[in-house]
Every structure is written in C-alpha cells, then in structure tokens.
Design an enzyme around this catalytic site. Structure first.
Site, short mmCIF file in Angstrom:
data_model
loop_
_atom_site.label_atom_id
_atom_site.label_comp_id
_atom_site.label_asym_id
_atom_site.label_seq_id
_atom_site.Cartn_x
_atom_site.Cartn_y
_atom_site.Cartn_z
N ASN A 75 0.88 -1.17 0.00
CA ASN A 75 0.00 0.00 0.00
C ASN A 75 0.92 1.22 0.00
O ASN A 75 1.49 1.57 1.03
CB ASN A 75 -0.89 -0.02 1.26
CG ASN A 75 -1.70 1.27 1.40
OD1 ASN A 75 -1.73 2.10 0.49
ND2 ASN A 75 -2.36 1.43 2.54
N TRP A 76 1.05 1.81 -1.17
CA TRP A 76 1.99 2.93 -1.30
C TRP A 76 1.52 4.18 -0.59
O TRP A 76 2.27 5.13 -0.42
CB TRP A 76 2.21 3.27 -2.78
CG TRP A 76 3.04 2.29 -3.54
CD1 TRP A 76 3.54 1.08 -3.10
CD2 TRP A 76 3.50 2.42 -4.90
NE1 TRP A 76 4.27 0.46 -4.09
CE2 TRP A 76 4.25 1.27 -5.21
CE3 TRP A 76 3.32 3.39 -5.89
CZ2 TRP A 76 4.84 1.08 -6.46
CZ3 TRP A 76 3.90 3.20 -7.13
CH2 TRP A 76 4.66 2.06 -7.40
N LYS A 77 0.24 4.23 -0.24
CA LYS A 77 -0.36 5.45 0.33
C LYS A 77 -0.08 6.63 -0.61
O LYS A 77 -0.03 6.41 -1.83
CB LYS A 77 0.14 5.67 1.76
CG LYS A 77 -0.09 4.41 2.61
CD LYS A 77 0.07 4.60 4.08
CE LYS A 77 -0.19 3.27 4.79
NZ LYS A 77 -0.11 3.37 6.23
N HIS A 126 -9.59 1.39 5.05
CA HIS A 126 -8.31 1.57 5.74
C HIS A 126 -8.51 2.55 6.90
O HIS A 126 -9.30 3.49 6.79
CB HIS A 126 -7.25 2.11 4.76
CG HIS A 126 -5.87 2.05 5.32
ND1 HIS A 126 -5.40 2.99 6.21
CD2 HIS A 126 -4.87 1.16 5.15
CE1 HIS A 126 -4.15 2.67 6.54
NE2 HIS A 126 -3.81 1.56 5.91
N GLU A 133 -6.83 4.93 7.87
CA GLU A 133 -6.58 6.33 7.51
C GLU A 133 -7.81 6.93 6.82
O GLU A 133 -8.12 8.11 7.01
CB GLU A 133 -5.31 6.44 6.64
CG GLU A 133 -4.07 6.21 7.48
CD GLU A 133 -2.87 5.63 6.73
OE1 GLU A 133 -2.84 5.69 5.49
OE2 GLU A 133 -1.97 5.11 7.42
N GLU A 167 -5.38 -4.68 10.62
CA GLU A 167 -4.37 -3.65 10.81
C GLU A 167 -4.62 -2.91 12.12
O GLU A 167 -5.43 -1.97 12.16
CB GLU A 167 -4.42 -2.64 9.65
CG GLU A 167 -4.14 -3.25 8.30
CD GLU A 167 -3.52 -2.23 7.33
OE1 GLU A 167 -2.51 -2.57 6.71
OE2 GLU A 167 -4.03 -1.11 7.23
N GLY A 188 2.61 2.41 10.76
CA GLY A 188 3.58 3.49 10.61
C GLY A 188 4.30 3.87 11.88
O GLY A 188 4.96 4.90 11.95
N SER A 220 3.48 -2.11 10.34
CA SER A 220 4.92 -2.22 10.54
C SER A 220 5.45 -3.62 10.26
O SER A 220 6.34 -4.11 10.97
CB SER A 220 5.32 -1.75 11.94
OG SER A 220 4.92 -0.40 12.13
N GLY A 268 5.07 1.32 4.70
CA GLY A 268 6.42 1.89 4.53
C GLY A 268 7.40 0.99 3.79
O GLY A 268 8.11 1.44 2.88
P1 13P Z 1 3.08 0.41 7.70
O1 13P Z 1 3.58 -0.88 7.10
O2 13P Z 1 3.83 1.61 7.22
O3 13P Z 1 2.95 0.33 9.18
O4 13P Z 1 1.58 0.63 7.13
C1 13P Z 1 0.68 -0.40 7.23
C2 13P Z 1 -0.52 -0.05 6.46
O5 13P Z 1 -1.26 0.86 6.82
C3 13P Z 1 -0.81 -0.80 5.23
O6 13P Z 1 -2.08 -0.53 4.76
#
Ligand code: 13P
Length: 251
Positions: A9-11, A95, A97, A167, A173, A212, A234
């Site tokens: 997931n590149w965000k 998600h 976020e 998650e 993150g 993470s 990440g």
């Molecule tokens: P991280 O791997 O950066 O913690 O993010 C996880 C995530 O939100 C994947 O959707």
C-alpha cells in the site's frame, strides 16, 4: 492450503520516475517467486503506469480507495468502473486512515465493498482497533462490528471473493508491530466470525496482517496458522524490503 498474499500500500507516495525504479526492482526481485501472490496498490494517477509495467507479470495492481457510486456529480471521486478500466485486481477498503482522516463510516465502507465486488475487483477490507480500544480490552468487539457490516449483507459468495486485512491502528507506521501471538489471536477471531456465516468460505479466506511488517518480522508473523500474508505500507516503498517480505511469504 491458502496461498500467501503480499500487497504493498503505497499510500500517497511516489512520482513517475521513482515508481519506475521501484516497480522495476520489485519485478526483478519477485519474478521467480511462484508460491505466493503479490500486488501493489498505487495512487490513482499511477494506475496506468502500474498497468503498463506489471501487465503479464506475477504482480497484480490496484487502488487504495474507490467511490461507492457508479457515476455522477461526485467531484474528485473515482468510480469502480474506472478502476476496472485500468485492470485493477485489488482495491483497499476501510483503511484506518480513510476511516479516521476522511470520516468514512462502516456503512460507507460496506457500500464501497459492494461496488468493488460488482465490478469484479477483490476488496482488501481493513479492520483494526486503536491503542485505546486495545487497552480497554474491546479489540474483538471493535473488529466484530467492522466485519459485521460486510458479513451481514454481503453473503458468503461475496466474502469468498474478499481479502481481509487486520491492521491494528497502533501498529501502522509506528514501527510497533503486533506480536505474532497478538496478531494470530485476532486473525483466528476473524476467521471464526466468518465461519459462522460459512465454514468453507472461512477456511479459504485470506487474512493479511498490516502494521509495521518488515523483513525482520515478516517470516514469524506469516508462520502463524491464520496469517495469510501482509499489507505493507512503509516497507513497500523500498524495493529490497518489499522483495524480502515477498520472499518470506514463499516459506
Ligand atoms: P506500515 O507498514 O507503514 O505500518 O503501514 C501499514 C498499512 O497501513 C498498510 O495498509
């Protein structure tokens, strides 16, 4: 036996030049890996780039969100059919976020889930508790509520076409990963809830862990019986790290 699945997931990261280098390195790193499935969910403007670079490879691509509406006056929104036009296999839905920063409710997530299924894509439906909720001992109730909105109306056939991602919000993150035992407990709980709907679907359902996940912890997390892969934030932006996690999914 469920095949493992690792999805990046590149965000909101990337640009044309950086994506080209990243996808090129990931393609080279995973091209011999045949025992698991792989994907990347990129920002909308780069779907065409992902499609042209990944077509015919063992890496699928997808988006990080979609509109629940098929078309119309929804300025700034992207319709499910538009994602299908660019060959998206996956779309991340719900998600944390999106839930926290864009105020997406369980009901909106459920409507998006339906839209993705209708257009032939696989929703990666995210659930997970906040740190406060974990400390309050209500993790299972929170996850159950998030799942229920989908399970209650989608039906076993739709759930069979889905990937769930657990998650924990406190692990996203932060560099703080759930222990394999903590994650396994919630994954087993999720599978048991789906089993109440349909045991066969529950047995085949892939449940990814996200939060993470890194090369150093991926193998032990994915060795747990109900952890079927990872949703990687990440580490999906660093080719060597993402490839290392993809390799760990082979074992
Ligand atoms: P991280 O791997 O950066 O913690 O993010 C996880 C995530 O939100 C994947 O959707």
């Amino acid at each position: 036996m469920r095949r493992k699945l690792v999805v990046g997931n590149w965000k909101m990261h990337g640009n044309l030049a950086r994506n080209k280098a990243l996808l090129g390195a990931v393609l080279a790193g995973v091209k011999e890996l045949r025992a698991a499935d792989y994907g990347v969910c990129v920002p909308y403007p780069y779907l065409a780039q992902a499609q042209s670079m990944l077509q015919g490879s063992n890496i699928a691509w997808g988006a990080q969100n979609l509109s629940q509406h098929e078309q119309g006056a929804f300025t700034g929104a992207v319709a499910p059919g538009m994602l299908a036009d660019f060959g998206c296999r996956y779309v991340i839905i719900g998600h944390s976020e999106r839930r926290a920063l864009f105020h997406e409710s369980n009901d909106i997530a459920a409507a998006k889930f339906d839209a993705a299924i209708k257009f032939g894509m696989t929703p990666i439906f995210c659930v997970g508790e906040t740190l406060q909720e974990r400390e309050d001992g209500v993790t299972e109730q929170v996850v159950a509520r998030q799942l229920e909105v989908v399970l209650n109306h989608a039906g076993a056939q739709s759930v069979a076409k889905t990937v769930i991602a657990y998650e924990p919000v406190w692990a996203i993150g932060t560099g703080k990963t759930a222990t394999p035992e903590q994650a396994q407990a919630v994954h087993a709980f999720i599978r048991s809830r789906v089993a109440q709907l349909d045991g066969k679907v529950a047995g085949g359902l892939r449940i990814l862990y996200g939060g993470s996940m890194k090369p150093g912890n991926a193998a032990e997390l994915m060795a747990m019986p109900d952890i079927d892969g990872g949703l990687i934030g990440g580490a999906s932006l660093v080719a060597e790290e993402f490839v290392a996690i993809c390799r760990a999914a082979q074992q």
